[in-house]
Design a protein around this motif. Structure first.
Motif, PDB file in Angstrom:
ATOM      1  N   HIS A  28      91.927  79.618  -5.251  1.00  0.00           N
ATOM      2  CA  HIS A  28      90.630  80.546  -5.962  1.00  0.00           C
ATOM      3  C   HIS A  28      89.215  80.330  -5.248  1.00  0.00           C
ATOM      4  N   LEU A  29      89.360  79.021  -4.481  1.00  0.00           N
ATOM      5  CA  LEU A  29      87.743  78.689  -3.963  1.00  0.00           C
ATOM      6  C   LEU A  29      87.516  80.001  -2.928  1.00  0.00           C
ATOM      7  N   THR A  30      86.053  80.148  -3.047  1.00  0.00           N
ATOM      8  CA  THR A  30      85.618  81.307  -2.440  1.00  0.00           C
ATOM      9  C   THR A  30      85.853  81.231  -0.756  1.00  0.00           C
ATOM     10  N   HIS A  31      86.136  82.331  -0.206  1.00  0.00           N
ATOM     11  CA  HIS A  31      86.196  82.350   1.365  1.00  0.00           C
ATOM     12  C   HIS A  31      84.984  82.631   2.142  1.00  0.00           C
ATOM     13  N   GLN A  32      83.784  82.664   1.168  1.00  0.00           N
ATOM     14  CA  GLN A  32      82.712  82.803   1.975  1.00  0.00           C
ATOM     15  C   GLN A  32      82.346  81.606   2.349  1.00  0.00           C
ATOM     16  N   PHE A  33      81.712  81.243   3.423  1.00  0.00           N
ATOM     17  CA  PHE A  33      81.220  80.010   3.753  1.00  0.00           C
ATOM     18  C   PHE A  33      79.649  79.872   4.269  1.00  0.00           C
ATOM     19  N   PHE A  34      78.904  78.835   3.707  1.00  0.00           N
ATOM     20  CA  PHE A  34      77.729  78.918   4.189  1.00  0.00           C
ATOM     21  C   PHE A  34      77.176  77.519   4.911  1.00  0.00           C
ATOM     22  N   ASN A  35      76.167  77.626   5.791  1.00  0.00           N
ATOM     23  CA  ASN A  35      75.758  76.247   6.396  1.00  0.00           C
ATOM     24  C   ASN A  35      76.700  75.314   6.833  1.00  0.00           C
ATOM     25  N   ARG A  36      77.316  75.201   7.854  1.00  0.00           N
ATOM     26  CA  ARG A  36      78.189  74.336   8.466  1.00  0.00           C
ATOM     27  C   ARG A  36      77.656  73.417   9.601  1.00  0.00           C
ATOM     28  N   ILE A  60      86.658  73.212  -9.851  1.00  0.00           N
ATOM     29  CA  ILE A  60      85.356  73.347  -8.916  1.00  0.00           C
ATOM     30  C   ILE A  60      85.251  74.867  -8.748  1.00  0.00           C
ATOM     31  N   HIS A  61      86.472  75.433  -8.731  1.00  0.00           N
ATOM     32  CA  HIS A  61      86.457  76.957  -8.185  1.00  0.00           C
ATOM     33  C   HIS A  61      85.677  77.773  -9.234  1.00  0.00           C
ATOM     34  N   LYS A  62      85.708  77.391 -10.504  1.00  0.00           N
ATOM     35  CA  LYS A  62      84.889  78.040 -11.531  1.00  0.00           C
ATOM     36  C   LYS A  62      83.748  77.782 -11.792  1.00  0.00           C
ATOM     37  N   ASN A  71      95.960  76.051  -7.689  1.00  0.00           N
ATOM     38  CA  ASN A  71      95.127  76.911  -8.357  1.00  0.00           C
ATOM     39  C   ASN A  71      93.649  76.996  -7.590  1.00  0.00           C
ATOM     40  N   LYS A  72      93.252  75.754  -7.430  1.00  0.00           N
ATOM     41  CA  LYS A  72      91.785  75.386  -6.934  1.00  0.00           C
ATOM     42  C   LYS A  72      91.720  76.132  -5.536  1.00  0.00           C
ATOM     43  N   PHE A  73      92.580  75.661  -4.756  1.00  0.00           N
ATOM     44  CA  PHE A  73      92.646  76.012  -3.250  1.00  0.00           C
ATOM     45  C   PHE A  73      92.903  77.722  -3.239  1.00  0.00           C
TER      46      PHE A  73
END
Ligand code: SF4
Length: 441
Positions: free
Chosen positions: A139-147, A110-112, A135-137
């Protein structure tokens, strides 16, 4: 800039993955649409735990296809993405049955997705089903939106248990535990976004074995003690536990960590040792009862929820009676029960003595009646008593708010002046079928 809509099916881990996909798409400049109709990127994050789940996807894909055809008429871009467990286990089937799907990627790719959408050119379908959680964790973005005030946080993914009815080991791969420092960093970021409750997720969350900042291997209990020191965190929960991994260390955490909720989801599936053996569940009914006693001894106010499968191949009336006996002994606050659903590629699918559908339905009805009665009496037991409620949203009526008790019961609070994120002591005045009503003390 496009508008995206993510439809998430199935488990909490899919909900977490969908949130991380949304983060990446917003980081790429796309906007979240409020409905499928307003979107030109549709993401289906799928579940394959039961047959019905697969078919739900294909009926939704049929509707998505119509929207894509409309977009083609007006010459607009329109991208359909399928991810999650059905994408992992049935990517070729999806490509054949729904050739208009553009991107098919497994849950550990999902990170891609944001990159795929950026590079997507018509006609070049993208299919990727690598299975590499690390690999997934990474490369997942470190930007967070709406929590929201209560959020999931995946700490472990995959499963090595191979229960004979389950597809998860084939769709989520081998068990992988994230580094504790990664998890703590993510928790701190969530707290900076006004999250008050963190629900730690894993297919076998209590078999978590991640590397700690001290280089040692940490288990779930060690991680919980560390998270409990974070400022602003009001509640910790964890799910889904496997009875075979319940040990003294998690009982210690329940005894000593005040913000660890006294409510554990502990799937048992059956009360019959013969059935548990054929399920390859690696514990007996007696050992399950010992887990319950161990946790109940750690906190007298401990309560439990569980999962049940009825009609597993070879299940006799006597086996089923053993399930009912176990339920009677424990008295669950909540429980989820299902008819056995043969899954392609699992060992149980090929087992002899498959139980007739009507017998499964009879047993499910009997079990659900008892479980619903237990849940009602658990809730009624709080009328006149008090619960601690985390306010999660506004209610339907003026000065009414809604929140979750320490047992995840939904509670409507009347005449409330509380803020979302507050934890209040509430006197329960009424019990409804699946929720409670109360006033702030
Ligand atoms: S423990 Fe069993 S039921 Fe749970 S995810 Fe693993 S294989 Fe599936």
């Amino acid at each position: 800039m496009k508008q995206f809509f993510i439809k998430s099916y199935g488990c909490q881990m899919n909900s977490y993955d969908s949130l991380r996909i949304a983060d990446a798409l917003q980081e790429a400049g796309h906007k979240s649409a409020s409905s499928m109709n307003d979107a030109n990127i549709l993401v289906f994050n799928t579940c394959s735990i039961r047959e019905k789940a697969d078919e739900k996807l294909f009926s939704d894909l049929g509707r998505a296809r119509l929207k894509k055809l409309q977009a083609q008429v007006t010459g607009d871009d329109f991208i359909i993405v399928v991810t999650g467990c059905v994408a992992q286990s049935k990517s070729e089937d999806i490509a054949k049955r729904a050739p208009y799907v553009d991107i098919i990627v497994g849950p550990q790719e999902i990170h891609k997705i944001a990159e795929d959408i950026k590079n997507f050119e018509k006609k070049n379908k993208i299919i990727r089903t690598e299975s590499n959680a690390q690999n997934k964790f990474l490369h997942l973005t470190h930007q967070f939106f709406n929590r929201e005030v209560s959020e999931f946080l995946t700490i472990q993914e995959g499963c090595d248990n191979f229960c004979t009815y389950c597809v998860v080991p084939y769709t989520r791969g081998r068990e992988f535990s994230r580094d504790a420092s990664d998890i703590i960093a993510e928790a701190k970021k969530m707290l900076s976004m006004n999250v008050k409750e963190i629900i730690l997720l894993g297919q076998n969350v209590n078999s978590y074995r991640g590397i700690g900042p001290d280089g040692e291997t940490w288990n779930l209990s060690r991680l919980i003690f560390a998270l409990a020191d974070l400022d602003g965190l009001k509640r910790i929960r964890y799910t889904t536990s496997n009875p075979k991994d319940v040990d003294e260390s998690i009982a210690l955490a329940h005894r000593e960590v005040a913000i660890l909720m006294p409510f554990v989801h502990l799937p048992v599936q059956s009360g019959s040792n013969a059935v548990l053996q054929r399920m390859n569940r690696k514990y007996s009914a007696e050992e399950y009862l010992k887990c319950i006693d161990l946790l109940r001894d750690s906190r007298s106010d401990m309560a439990f929820s569980s999962d049940f499968i009825v009609g597993f191949p070879g299940e006799t009336d006597d086996d089923f009676q053993k399930t009912l006996d176990l339920v009677e002994k424990i008295k669950f606050a909540q429980a989820y029960s299902f008819k056995y659903s043969p899954r392609p590629g699992t060992a149980a699918e090929k087992m002899p003595n498959q139980v007739p559908e009507e017998r499964k339905s009879e047993r499910l009805q009997i079990l659900q009646k008892i479980l619903n009665d237990q849940q009602s009496s658990f809730n009624e037991g709080y009328v006149g008593g008090h619960l601690n409620v985390l306010v999660t949203k506004g209610g339907r009526h003026k000065n009414q708010q809604v929140g979750r008790s320490e047992y995840s019961q939904s509670v409507a609070i009347c005449d409330s002046y509380l803020e979302i994120g507050d934890v209040a002591r509430v006197k329960i005045t009424e019990s409804m079928s699946h929720s409670l009503v109360g006033v702030v003390v």
